[in-house]
Design a protein around this motif. Structure first.
Motif, PDB file in Angstrom:
ATOM      1  N   UNK A  33      27.713  -3.733  25.282  1.00 25.45           N
ATOM      2  CA  UNK A  33      27.720  -5.194  25.412  1.00 25.45           C
ATOM      3  C   UNK A  33      29.032  -5.733  25.972  1.00 25.45           C
ATOM      4  N   UNK A  34      30.046  -4.869  26.091  1.00 26.25           N
ATOM      5  CA  UNK A  34      31.376  -5.304  26.546  1.00 26.25           C
ATOM      6  C   UNK A  34      31.419  -5.305  28.071  1.00 26.25           C
ATOM      7  N   UNK A  35      31.598  -6.496  28.633  1.00 30.74           N
ATOM      8  CA  UNK A  35      31.682  -6.652  30.089  1.00 30.74           C
ATOM      9  C   UNK A  35      33.115  -6.631  30.585  1.00 30.74           C
ATOM     10  N   UNK A  36      34.052  -7.039  29.714  1.00 31.01           N
ATOM     11  CA  UNK A  36      35.464  -7.108  30.092  1.00 31.01           C
ATOM     12  C   UNK A  36      36.326  -6.709  28.899  1.00 31.01           C
ATOM     13  N   UNK A  37      37.413  -6.022  29.175  1.00 36.40           N
ATOM     14  CA  UNK A  37      38.477  -5.830  28.193  1.00 36.40           C
ATOM     15  C   UNK A  37      39.762  -6.333  28.851  1.00 36.40           C
ATOM     16  N   UNK A  38      40.344  -7.383  28.278  1.00 40.43           N
ATOM     17  CA  UNK A  38      41.569  -7.965  28.828  1.00 40.43           C
ATOM     18  C   UNK A  38      42.705  -7.696  27.856  1.00 40.43           C
ATOM     19  N   UNK A  39      43.659  -6.880  28.285  1.00 46.20           N
ATOM     20  CA  UNK A  39      44.855  -6.590  27.501  1.00 46.20           C
ATOM     21  C   UNK A  39      45.976  -7.479  28.013  1.00 46.20           C
ATOM     22  N   UNK A  40      46.632  -8.174  27.091  1.00 48.99           N
ATOM     23  CA  UNK A  40      47.794  -8.984  27.451  1.00 48.99           C
ATOM     24  C   UNK A  40      49.010  -8.370  26.773  1.00 48.99           C
ATOM     25  N   UNK A  41      49.861  -7.735  27.582  1.00 48.46           N
ATOM     26  CA  UNK A  41      51.095  -7.126  27.078  1.00 48.46           C
ATOM     27  C   UNK A  41      52.126  -8.240  26.931  1.00 48.46           C
ATOM     28  N   UNK A  42      52.421  -8.587  25.684  1.00 46.91           N
ATOM     29  CA  UNK A  42      53.276  -9.742  25.386  1.00 46.91           C
ATOM     30  C   UNK A  42      54.741  -9.336  25.376  1.00 46.91           C
ATOM     31  N   UNK A  43      55.252  -8.974  26.575  1.00 52.22           N
ATOM     32  CA  UNK A  43      56.667  -8.621  26.777  1.00 52.22           C
ATOM     33  C   UNK A  43      57.089  -7.440  25.922  1.00 52.22           C
ATOM     34  N   UNK A  44      56.287  -6.395  25.925  1.00 53.24           N
ATOM     35  CA  UNK A  44      56.642  -5.183  25.183  1.00 53.24           C
ATOM     36  C   UNK A  44      57.892  -4.533  25.773  1.00 53.24           C
ATOM     37  N   UNK A  45      58.617  -3.814  24.912  1.00 53.16           N
ATOM     38  CA  UNK A  45      59.780  -3.051  25.372  1.00 53.16           C
ATOM     39  C   UNK A  45      59.456  -1.565  25.441  1.00 53.16           C
ATOM     40  N   UNK A  46      58.197  -1.213  25.176  1.00 53.80           N
ATOM     41  CA  UNK A  46      57.772   0.178  25.321  1.00 53.80           C
ATOM     42  C   UNK A  46      56.763   0.270  26.480  1.00 53.80           C
ATOM     43  N   UNK A  47      55.988   1.340  26.501  1.00 49.72           N
ATOM     44  CA  UNK A  47      55.074   1.579  27.623  1.00 49.72           C
ATOM     45  C   UNK A  47      53.663   1.057  27.371  1.00 49.72           C
ATOM     46  N   UNK A  48      53.544  -0.026  26.607  1.00 47.84           N
ATOM     47  CA  UNK A  48      52.219  -0.539  26.268  1.00 47.84           C
ATOM     48  C   UNK A  48      51.352  -0.761  27.502  1.00 47.84           C
ATOM     49  N   UNK A  49      51.871  -1.428  28.506  1.00 48.43           N
ATOM     50  CA  UNK A  49      51.062  -1.750  29.690  1.00 48.43           C
ATOM     51  C   UNK A  49      50.619  -0.483  30.411  1.00 48.43           C
ATOM     52  N   UNK A  50      51.529   0.478  30.578  1.00 45.92           N
ATOM     53  CA  UNK A  50      51.183   1.714  31.279  1.00 45.92           C
ATOM     54  C   UNK A  50      50.140   2.514  30.508  1.00 45.92           C
TER      55      UNK A  50
END
Length: 340
Positions: A33-50
């Motif tokens: 049922x999931x059409x989108x997953x939106x991750x918002x990296x809130x200025x992390x200092x680690x590799x969260x976004x990567x």
């Protein structure tokens, strides 16, 4: 409700969540049922976004946004809502996960604006892979929360396991949010879910709850000690005052809202007393406590309770994990005798 129309955007606001974000994303992408997953990296200092980008399953459903300045979960979630298109929104914390089949159960009926299920609360030092824990199959008979029951369900008690209804992670109808011009209050970094749900129910939202378990939450051993800032408590109490200004609220609803405001305000007064003591000494803290009875009563009660609990812990009457069991459920349920 047709499953072909059950299109969900899962929003994950994350800060320094490189160790857990991949599991959260995988649990969301697994659900049809999931059409989108939106991750918002809130200025992390680690590799969260990567790490988040590396969790892409190739289906084209994952988007990762990065904020250069930390703005808090409310801002991050609103940014994700603005960038997404799906008719339903579901919040997933970056160190939590969905249980398989979650949305199938939640979309079993079409009579709601918000639909939430039970939460499996797992202590972070519990042995083994938390995602492999099998939840009991609680009866999923739906119930609907009215304003008074919801707000009352967010008043915690010292001697009772925490189970505030603001912890719920419902699927939310975008149409309802848009119709009533509702978004997360970006001034809040504590209780932002509670405030949105309360305002929505005050606007007439049908908030369905089922007891079957579809959400796994990791509970840190120190998470109940209050990592939020003292001013966050004040802002949450002030948010209750803003809710009180809703003209359509009946007096009974306003009465329970006032109780919640006092409950949060008393926590703020105790925390502020401790801050003043640490920063300016006992004399200044005492002056703050004795400035009014409204200050004095919760401060005396809170300090006494803290001292007594610390004493019991030292002599062995209370274990370090007394308030954080290895596994429990947000809401009590009646087992069907099956397992998920």
């Amino acid at each position: 409700m047709s499953m072909t129309k059950s299109q969900v955007c899962v929003i994950i606001a994350a800060k320094n969540a490189a160790a857990t974000i991949a599991v959260a994303i995988a649990s969301a992408l697994r659900e049809p049922e999931v059409a989108e997953v939106v991750v918002v990296d809130d200025a992390s200092t680690d590799d969260t976004a990567a790490v988040a980008r590396s969790a892409d399953d190739g289906s084209g459903r994952l988007a990762v946004m990065r904020l250069d300045v930390n703005r808090g979960p409310s801002y991050a979630r609103n940014a994700a809502i603005a960038s997404s298109r799906s008719p339903f929104i579901s919040i997933l914390d970056a160190d939590d996960f969905f249980l398989e089949g979650r949305f199938r159960n939640l979309f079993a009926g079409a009579d709601w604006d918000f639909a939430a299920d039970n939460i499996m609360l797992i202590r972070d030092d519990a042995t083994g892979d938390a995602t492999k824990i099998v939840a009991p199959q609680f009866a999923a008979d739906p119930e609907f929360l009215d304003f008074e029951r919801f707000v009352e369900g967010n008043i915690s008690r010292r001697s009772v396991q925490r189970g505030e209804l603001g912890f719920l992670k419902p699927v939310i109808s975008r149409a309802f949010l848009d119709r009533h011009r509702l978004r997360y209050d970006e001034s809040l970094r504590l209780g932002e879910d509670y405030e949105l749900y309360a305002r929505a129910v005050a606007c007439g939202a049908r908030f369905k709850v089922i007891r079957s378990c579809g959400y796994g939450a990791i509970v840190r051993a120190d998470s109940l000690s209050g990592r939020h800032k003292t001013q966050d408590l004040k802002r949450l109490a002030d948010a209750d005052l803003a809710l009180l200004a809703i003209d359509s609220l009946p007096e009974g609803s306003k009465a329970v809202l006032r109780r919640h405001e006092r409950h949060v305000r008393d926590k703020y007064r105790l925390r502020n007393f401790l801050d003043v003591k640490a920063e300016r000494g006992l004399a200044s803290a005492a002056a703050y406590a004795f400035a009014s009875q409204s200050n004095l009563v919760p401060i005396v009660q809170g300090v006494a309770s803290d001292k007594l609990e610390a004493l019991f812990r030292r002599v062995g009457f209370v274990s370090r994990h007394k308030h954080v069991p290895p596994l429990r459920f947000l809401m009590a349920g009646t087992s069907t005798g099956k397992e998920r």
